[in-house]
Design a protein around this motif. Structure first.
Motif, PDB file in Angstrom:
ATOM      1  N   LEU A 109      48.117 -97.765  24.570  1.00 57.00           N
ATOM      2  CA  LEU A 109      49.297 -98.230  23.624  1.00 57.00           C
ATOM      3  C   LEU A 109      50.204 -96.958  23.216  1.00 57.00           C
ATOM      4  CD1 LEU A 109      47.017-100.013  20.951  1.00 57.00           C
ATOM      5  CD2 LEU A 109      48.807-101.219  22.559  1.00 57.00           C
ATOM      6  N   THR A 110      49.597 -95.798  23.474  1.00 58.66           N
ATOM      7  CA  THR A 110      50.634 -94.531  23.234  1.00 58.66           C
ATOM      8  C   THR A 110      51.533 -94.402  24.279  1.00 58.66           C
ATOM      9  OG1 THR A 110      48.857 -93.438  21.973  1.00 58.66           O
ATOM     10  CG2 THR A 110      50.713 -92.192  22.669  1.00 58.66           C
ATOM     11  N   LYS A 168      39.064 -95.751  23.131  1.00 56.41           N
ATOM     12  CA  LYS A 168      40.019 -94.420  23.521  1.00 56.41           C
ATOM     13  C   LYS A 168      41.008 -95.185  24.432  1.00 56.41           C
ATOM     14  CE  LYS A 168      38.525 -89.907  22.706  1.00 56.41           C
ATOM     15  NZ  LYS A 168      37.863 -88.683  23.394  1.00 56.41           N
ATOM     16  N   LYS A 169      40.610 -95.905  25.345  1.00 59.50           N
ATOM     17  CA  LYS A 169      41.518 -96.047  26.583  1.00 59.50           C
ATOM     18  C   LYS A 169      42.503 -97.133  26.035  1.00 59.50           C
ATOM     19  CE  LYS A 169      38.324 -96.028  30.471  1.00 59.50           C
ATOM     20  NZ  LYS A 169      37.728 -96.626  31.508  1.00 59.50           N
ATOM     21  N   LEU A 170      41.993 -97.929  25.059  1.00 60.18           N
ATOM     22  CA  LEU A 170      43.321 -98.921  24.417  1.00 60.18           C
ATOM     23  C   LEU A 170      44.213 -98.055  23.702  1.00 60.18           C
ATOM     24  CD1 LEU A 170      44.250-101.634  24.364  1.00 60.18           C
ATOM     25  CD2 LEU A 170      42.727-101.931  22.425  1.00 60.18           C
ATOM     26  N   THR A 171      43.776 -96.853  23.116  1.00 61.04           N
ATOM     27  CA  THR A 171      44.454 -96.047  22.204  1.00 61.04           C
ATOM     28  C   THR A 171      45.640 -95.323  23.078  1.00 61.04           C
ATOM     29  OG1 THR A 171      42.767 -95.827  20.873  1.00 61.04           O
ATOM     30  CG2 THR A 171      44.675 -94.366  20.369  1.00 61.04           C
ATOM     31  N   ARG A 172      44.998 -94.896  24.283  1.00 58.68           N
ATOM     32  CA  ARG A 172      45.827 -94.221  25.030  1.00 58.68           C
ATOM     33  C   ARG A 172      47.032 -94.982  25.834  1.00 58.68           C
ATOM     34  NH1 ARG A 172      42.298 -90.827  28.954  1.00 58.68           N
ATOM     35  NH2 ARG A 172      41.773 -90.054  27.344  1.00 58.68           N
ATOM     36  N   VAL A 202      38.464 -98.807  17.785  1.00 58.59           N
ATOM     37  CA  VAL A 202      39.591 -99.096  18.950  1.00 58.59           C
ATOM     38  C   VAL A 202      39.019 -98.333  19.979  1.00 58.59           C
ATOM     39  CG1 VAL A 202      41.773 -99.140  19.812  1.00 58.59           C
ATOM     40  CG2 VAL A 202      41.356 -99.872  17.530  1.00 58.59           C
TER      41      VAL A 202
END
Length: 170
Positions: A12-13, A6-10, A4
């Motif tokens: 979603l957070t 990093k931008k998508l993880t951020r 996944v």
């Protein structure tokens, strides 16, 4: 396992945090609505002295609704009779505290040099003969009431009282 970015993880957070804040604020708004609906004061905390502080009511201006709102009809009739007797009001006493009665009492108070905003003033009531009674007093002539005709002055001391106070006889 899928990688996944990093931008998508951020992203979603941040979205999860926003959803949590939204849910929390909705819960607080609901709780606030429930507490405002109940009119009973709640104890909020205890001080060192052990007294409970009550939460303030949301009803503002409720203090204005307390106390005497109008003059009793019988008392009003007595005031009107006294004003008629003093030639500040004409006609028959009605027993209703109307604008004519207020105006007459204001005029009476102004003529006596008293304030005229609060009507009737206690001094005006006493001067009209509707104040406290001297009846039942042990010494009504020297009592400190406004109804007495003579001022309450200390009596003259006799020669024996004066000698006793000065310490002449031991």
């Amino acid at each position: 396992m899928v990688a996944v970015p990093k931008k998508l993880t951020r992203l979603l957070t941040v979205l999860a945090a926003l959803l949590c804040l939204l849910a929390a604020s909705a819960g607080l708004a609901e709780a606030k609505t429930r507490t405002e609906a109940s009119s009973t004061p709640r104890a909020t905390k205890t001080t060192k002295s052990g007294k409970l502080h009550r939460a303030r009511s949301k009803r503002r201006g409720s203090w204005k609704k307390r106390g005497q709102k109008d003059i009793d009809d019988q008392r009003c009739r007595a005031i009107q009779e006294a004003l008629i007797r003093e030639k500040y009001l004409d006609g028959e006493p009605t027993g209703h505290w109307d604008d004519h009665s207020k105006a007459a009492m204001q005029k009476y108070q102004q003529d006596n040099g008293w304030q005229a905003k609060v009507v009737p003033d206690s001094r005006a009531i006493i001067k009209l003969g509707l104040g406290p009674s001297n009846e039942g007093l042990i010494n009504p002539e020297t009592a400190a009431t406004a109804m007495s005709s003579t001022p309450a002055l200390p009596a003259e001391k006799t020669s024996t009282e004066a000698a006793g106070r000065s310490g002449g006889s031991h």
